[in-house]
Design a protein around this motif. Structure first.
Motif, PDB file in Angstrom:
ATOM      1  N   LEU A   7     -11.643 -24.500 -32.391  1.00 34.97           N
ATOM      2  CA  LEU A   7     -10.748 -23.967 -31.356  1.00 34.97           C
ATOM      3  C   LEU A   7     -10.539 -24.992 -30.251  1.00 34.97           C
ATOM      4  O   LEU A   7      -9.423 -25.149 -29.738  1.00 34.97           O
ATOM      5  N   TRP A   8     -11.596 -25.697 -29.892  1.00 39.03           N
ATOM      6  CA  TRP A   8     -11.457 -26.726 -28.859  1.00 39.03           C
ATOM      7  C   TRP A   8     -10.543 -27.854 -29.346  1.00 39.03           C
ATOM      8  O   TRP A   8      -9.741 -28.377 -28.577  1.00 39.03           O
ATOM      9  N   ASP A   9     -10.626 -28.221 -30.622  1.00 40.57           N
ATOM     10  CA  ASP A   9      -9.721 -29.231 -31.187  1.00 40.57           C
ATOM     11  C   ASP A   9      -8.266 -28.773 -31.067  1.00 40.57           C
ATOM     12  O   ASP A   9      -7.387 -29.571 -30.737  1.00 40.57           O
ATOM     13  N   ILE A  10      -8.016 -27.505 -31.335  1.00 41.43           N
ATOM     14  CA  ILE A  10      -6.660 -26.971 -31.220  1.00 41.43           C
ATOM     15  C   ILE A  10      -6.190 -27.038 -29.772  1.00 41.43           C
ATOM     16  O   ILE A  10      -5.048 -27.419 -29.496  1.00 41.43           O
ATOM     17  N   ILE A  11      -7.081 -26.705 -28.845  1.00 40.73           N
ATOM     18  CA  ILE A  11      -6.724 -26.754 -27.426  1.00 40.73           C
ATOM     19  C   ILE A  11      -6.403 -28.193 -27.010  1.00 40.73           C
ATOM     20  O   ILE A  11      -5.415 -28.446 -26.325  1.00 40.73           O
ATOM     21  N   CYS A  12      -7.195 -29.153 -27.466  1.00 42.19           N
ATOM     22  CA  CYS A  12      -6.990 -30.551 -27.076  1.00 42.19           C
ATOM     23  C   CYS A  12      -5.823 -31.210 -27.813  1.00 42.19           C
ATOM     24  O   CYS A  12      -5.053 -31.968 -27.222  1.00 42.19           O
ATOM     25  N   ARG A  49      -6.029 -17.601 -31.465  1.00 41.88           N
ATOM     26  CA  ARG A  49      -7.305 -17.417 -30.775  1.00 41.88           C
ATOM     27  C   ARG A  49      -7.490 -18.446 -29.664  1.00 41.88           C
ATOM     28  O   ARG A  49      -7.957 -18.117 -28.573  1.00 41.88           O
ATOM     29  N   ALA A  50      -7.105 -19.693 -29.925  1.00 42.52           N
ATOM     30  CA  ALA A  50      -7.215 -20.735 -28.899  1.00 42.52           C
ATOM     31  C   ALA A  50      -6.308 -20.405 -27.718  1.00 42.52           C
ATOM     32  O   ALA A  50      -6.712 -20.540 -26.552  1.00 42.52           O
ATOM     33  N   LYS A  51      -5.105 -19.947 -28.011  1.00 43.80           N
ATOM     34  CA  LYS A  51      -4.173 -19.582 -26.936  1.00 43.80           C
ATOM     35  C   LYS A  51      -4.721 -18.405 -26.126  1.00 43.80           C
ATOM     36  O   LYS A  51      -4.633 -18.385 -24.899  1.00 43.80           O
ATOM     37  N   LYS A  52      -5.315 -17.437 -26.819  1.00 46.29           N
ATOM     38  CA  LYS A  52      -5.873 -16.273 -26.140  1.00 46.29           C
ATOM     39  C   LYS A  52      -7.013 -16.680 -25.206  1.00 46.29           C
ATOM     40  O   LYS A  52      -7.122 -16.187 -24.080  1.00 46.29           O
ATOM     41  N   ILE A  53      -7.854 -17.610 -25.672  1.00 48.26           N
ATOM     42  CA  ILE A  53      -8.954 -18.100 -24.828  1.00 48.26           C
ATOM     43  C   ILE A  53      -8.398 -18.717 -23.549  1.00 48.26           C
ATOM     44  O   ILE A  53      -8.885 -18.452 -22.452  1.00 48.26           O
ATOM     45  N   LEU A  54      -7.367 -19.527 -23.702  1.00 45.34           N
ATOM     46  CA  LEU A  54      -6.769 -20.161 -22.526  1.00 45.34           C
ATOM     47  C   LEU A  54      -6.133 -19.135 -21.601  1.00 45.34           C
ATOM     48  O   LEU A  54      -6.270 -19.213 -20.376  1.00 45.34           O
ATOM     49  N   CYS A  56      -6.862 -15.984 -21.258  1.00 44.06           N
ATOM     50  CA  CYS A  56      -7.874 -15.154 -20.605  1.00 44.06           C
ATOM     51  C   CYS A  56      -8.621 -15.917 -19.514  1.00 44.06           C
ATOM     52  O   CYS A  56      -9.169 -15.319 -18.599  1.00 44.06           O
ATOM     53  N   GLY A  57      -8.622 -17.223 -19.624  1.00 46.39           N
ATOM     54  CA  GLY A  57      -9.347 -18.048 -18.661  1.00 46.39           C
ATOM     55  C   GLY A  57      -8.567 -18.347 -17.389  1.00 46.39           C
ATOM     56  O   GLY A  57      -9.128 -18.853 -16.425  1.00 46.39           O
ATOM     57  N   ILE A  58      -7.273 -18.047 -17.399  1.00 43.39           N
ATOM     58  CA  ILE A  58      -6.467 -18.284 -16.200  1.00 43.39           C
ATOM     59  C   ILE A  58      -5.747 -16.996 -15.814  1.00 43.39           C
ATOM     60  O   ILE A  58      -5.540 -16.109 -16.641  1.00 43.39           O
ATOM     61  N   GLY A  59      -5.394 -16.894 -14.563  1.00 44.10           N
ATOM     62  CA  GLY A  59      -4.690 -15.716 -14.077  1.00 44.10           C
ATOM     63  C   GLY A  59      -3.214 -15.755 -14.433  1.00 44.10           C
ATOM     64  O   GLY A  59      -2.697 -16.773 -14.911  1.00 44.10           O
ATOM     65  N   PRO A  60      -2.506 -14.666 -14.186  1.00 45.07           N
ATOM     66  CA  PRO A  60      -1.088 -14.596 -14.549  1.00 45.07           C
ATOM     67  C   PRO A  60      -0.216 -15.617 -13.811  1.00 45.07           C
ATOM     68  O   PRO A  60       0.726 -16.155 -14.386  1.00 45.07           O
ATOM     69  N   ASP A  61      -0.543 -15.908 -12.570  1.00 45.69           N
ATOM     70  CA  ASP A  61       0.247 -16.892 -11.821  1.00 45.69           C
ATOM     71  C   ASP A  61       0.104 -18.284 -12.429  1.00 45.69           C
ATOM     72  O   ASP A  61       1.090 -19.004 -12.607  1.00 45.69           O
ATOM     73  N   GLU A  62      -1.138 -18.663 -12.755  1.00 39.55           N
ATOM     74  CA  GLU A  62      -1.377 -19.965 -13.369  1.00 39.55           C
ATOM     75  C   GLU A  62      -0.730 -20.036 -14.750  1.00 39.55           C
ATOM     76  O   GLU A  62      -0.168 -21.052 -15.134  1.00 39.55           O
ATOM     77  N   TYR A  63      -0.815 -18.931 -15.488  1.00 38.15           N
ATOM     78  CA  TYR A  63      -0.210 -18.898 -16.810  1.00 38.15           C
ATOM     79  C   TYR A  63       1.295 -19.168 -16.723  1.00 38.15           C
ATOM     80  O   TYR A  63       1.838 -19.960 -17.485  1.00 38.15           O
TER      81      TYR A  63
END
Length: 151
Positions: A7-12, A49-54, A56-63
Motif C-alpha cells: 500500500l505504501w508503494d502505491i501511495i509513493c 485501499r491506499a486512497k482510503k488510507i490517505l 481517512c488521514g486528512i480532513g475534508p478541507d485538505e482532501y
C-alpha cells in the motif's frame, strides 16, 4: 506487513493501472473494467485501499485542496501537451491517453472532438499536409481518437 508495504508503494509510486497490448499496433493501453482478471481486480482494490488510507488521514478541507492540485496539474499537462522531437504517433497517443485517463478519473471529461483537435494541433509542421487532409476529409465532430491514430 507485506500488505502495508504494498500500500505504501502505491501511495509513493501511484496507482496500478491494468494494461493490455494492442497487437495490431504494438501499443500498451489501459484495460476496460470488463477486461480485468482476478489479478487486476486485486491490484485495483489495493489502489482503493491506499486512497482510503490517505483520505481517512486528512480532513475534508485538505482532501479538497489535494484533489484540486491533482486536477490543476493534469489540466496544465493537457494544455501544455506537445509532440516531442523523436516521438511517433503511437507514443503521442500513449502519453496523451494517460493524461486523459487520469483527468477522467478525477471527474474531468473532455469532449471527444476537442481531444482530436488537440492531437492535430500539437503535431510538428512536417505533419501539416496530413493534418490539412484529415481536417478537410473527416468530420472532426465525430472522428474518434482511434480513427485518427489509424489514419
Amino acid at each position: 506487513m507485506t500488505g502495508d508495504s504494498e500500500l505504501w508503494d502505491i501511495i509513493c509510486d501511484g496507482p496500478h493501472v491494468p494494461m493490455k497490448k494492442l497487437e495490431e499496433i504494438g501499443l500498451m493501453v489501459p484495460k476496460g473494467r470488463k477486461e480485468y482478471n482476478n489479478i487486476d481486480r486485486k491490484a485495483v482494490e489495493k489502489n482503493y485501499r491506499a486512497k482510503k488510507i490517505l483520505m481517512c488521514g486528512i480532513g475534508p478541507d485538505e482532501y479538497n485542496r489535494v484533489l484540486d492540485c491533482d486536477t490543476a496539474k493534469l489540466t496544465t499537462e493537457y494544455e501544455l501537451f506537445r509532440m516531442k522531437d523523436d516521438e511517433s504517433i503511437q507514443d503521442i497517443h500513449t502519453r496523451f491517453t494517460s493524461i486523459i485517463n487520469e483527468l477522467h478519473s478525477l471527474g474531468v471529461v473532455i469532449p471527444r472532438n476537442e481531444l482530436v483537435r488537440k492531437i492535430l494541433s500539437v503535431l510538428y509542421g512536417s505533419w501539416e499536409s496530413k493534418v490539412n487532409a484529415i481536417t478537410e476529409a473527416k468530420d472532426l465532430q465525430t472522428l474518434t481518437m482511434d480513427e485518427l491514430i489509424g489514419i
